[in-house]
Design a protein around this motif. Structure first.
Motif, PDB file in Angstrom:
ATOM      1  N   TYR A  49     -13.806  10.615  -2.127  1.00  0.00           N
ATOM      2  CA  TYR A  49     -12.340  10.638  -2.121  1.00  0.00           C
ATOM      3  C   TYR A  49     -11.791  12.044  -2.339  1.00  0.00           C
ATOM      4  N   TYR A  87       0.818  -1.208   0.000  1.00  0.00           N
ATOM      5  CA  TYR A  87       0.000   0.000   0.000  1.00  0.00           C
ATOM      6  C   TYR A  87       0.857   1.266   0.000  1.00  0.00           C
ATOM      7  N   ASP A  93     -17.404   2.014   1.669  1.00  0.00           N
ATOM      8  CA  ASP A  93     -15.990   1.816   1.349  1.00  0.00           C
ATOM      9  C   ASP A  93     -15.104   2.390   2.455  1.00  0.00           C
ATOM     10  N   SER A 143     -10.714   3.781   3.176  1.00  0.00           N
ATOM     11  CA  SER A 143      -9.382   4.021   2.620  1.00  0.00           C
ATOM     12  C   SER A 143      -8.467   4.583   3.695  1.00  0.00           C
ATOM     13  N   HIS A 154      -4.011   7.512  -1.961  1.00  0.00           N
ATOM     14  CA  HIS A 154      -5.016   6.790  -1.179  1.00  0.00           C
ATOM     15  C   HIS A 154      -4.845   5.296  -1.426  1.00  0.00           C
ATOM     16  N   SER A 155      -5.231   4.498  -0.444  1.00  0.00           N
ATOM     17  CA  SER A 155      -5.249   3.051  -0.672  1.00  0.00           C
ATOM     18  C   SER A 155      -6.347   2.673  -1.658  1.00  0.00           C
ATOM     19  N   SER A 156      -7.399   3.494  -1.730  1.00  0.00           N
ATOM     20  CA  SER A 156      -8.474   3.309  -2.704  1.00  0.00           C
ATOM     21  C   SER A 156      -9.243   4.616  -2.812  1.00  0.00           C
ATOM     22  N   GLU A 157      -9.991   4.776  -3.896  1.00  0.00           N
ATOM     23  CA  GLU A 157     -10.788   5.987  -4.082  1.00  0.00           C
ATOM     24  C   GLU A 157     -12.215   5.713  -3.609  1.00  0.00           C
TER      25      GLU A 157
END
Length: 347
Positions: free
Chosen positions: A257, A58, A335, A337, A326-329
């Protein structure tokens, strides 16, 4: 004397020396020989860095930007400050008195026993047990990078000073900042501040959302000029919502995000002011889940203490941000992140 094991190897990062070395090389090479708006790397005089501490899959690439910026040309000691995730601490803690080395898959790092003993003698520090030290990842995740950068700089054997920073208030951050000021300000000491940024999602009990994105001074990449402390006013931040299954973003609102990015950039701008008080006010206002906020606070307070005694120009002791991810959007409240940011400071 004992060795602190690399307890997160083979889970948070590779425990195989060749694999880990290849990954670190790949991430460092991806940064290149120059960072936009920062110039050639390493950045001359950039003894202090902020870098993330999540699993390398990550945060490894983001951390490379901080480590590639790091100037180790004068380093004879490495000070590493990280937060405590598992044990409540009302102050800061040093390694056990019996610890002599810290293991990494690349090779061992030696503890600076003399400096640690000197700090212990102040009576201000708690002492970690080996179990506490080995359970914590915020310090360990930096050790392979530290070893690698020392190796590249031809400075293997340089000892480390790991300090775990507890959930302390602003006054205690200032107390320890002043206590560590001689170390932070020493030309032969390089410093790593360990932190991830926003932990967003219901599993973190943090779902802050800006329906209207605020304007934020642009500290990524390195901003020129740096934010004026008087221009960063957390008291003027726009209203935010706490999202849930019943409270969702408006149809015409920004993606979640983008709100997270704005929130983090507000914090990064607060750090870049060089004002510990501004950063503390930012945290009070937003409650952003920056897990290394207290190590950041200690180092900022220490730098302020140092600069009060000098005629340094306004760019000295100010963090410049070189990477943010970010680790994810996140687009849905279900969700989650974690954000990763890297910076350097010339002092």
């Amino acid at each position: 004397m004992s060795t602190r094991r690399a307890t997160h190897a083979n889970s948070w990062y590779s425990g195989d020396k060749r694999t880990l070395n290849a990954e670190l090389n790949e991430w460092l090479e991806a940064v290149g020989d120059e960072i936009e708006d920062a110039g050639p790397v390493p950045v001359s005089g950039a003894r202090i860095i902020i870098a993330p501490h999540a699993g390398y899959s990550y945060s490894g690439p983001a951390a490379a930007y901080a480590y590639k910026s790091w100037d180790l040309s004068q380093a004879k000691r490495i000070l590493i400050l990280g937060p405590s995730h598992h044990v409540y601490l009302a102050s800061c803690a040093l390694p056990p008195a019996t610890t002599a080395t810290y293991a990494t898959p690349l090779g061992p790092l030696t503890l600076d026993s003399a400096t640690v003993s000197s700090l212990r003698a102040t009576g201000k520090f708690q002492t970690m047990t080996m179990a506490v030290d080995e359970a914590e990842h915020s310090l360990e995740m930096h050790l392979p990078y530290v070893y690698k950068m020392l190796e590249l700089a031809g400075r293997t054997g340089t000892p480390i000073i790991p300090i775990m920073v507890g959930s302390v208030g602003a006054a205690v951050e200032k107390e320890f900042g002043e206590l560590l000021a001689d170390l932070i300000g020493a030309e032969d000491v390089a410093v790593v501040v360990s932190t991830d940024f926003c932990h967003w999602g219901t599993r973190f009990d943090f779902t802050h959302y800006y329906p209207d994105l605020p304007e934020v001074p642009g500290p990524i990449p390195c901003s020129h000029p740096l934010p004026d402390p008087s221009s960063v006013k957390p008291s003027t931040y726009p209203p935010h919502q706490k999202l849930s299954s019943r409270v969702t973003p408006p149809a015409d609102g920004p993606p979640i995000y983008e709100s997270i990015t704005a929130l983090d950039k507000q914090g990064m701008a607060a750090v870049s002011t060089g004002s510990h008080d501004v950063f503390v006010e930012y945290l009070r206002k937003t409650k952003n889940t920056i897990c290394g906020r207290h190590p950041i606070g200690v180092v900022m307070a220490g730098i302020e203490s140092i600069l009060e005694e000098t005629d340094a120009d306004e760019t000295q002791g100010r963090f410049r941000w070189v990477r943010y991810e970010h680790s994810s959007e996140v687009e849905d409240v279900r969700d989650s992140s974690v954000s990763y940011a890297s910076a350097f400071c010339i002092l």
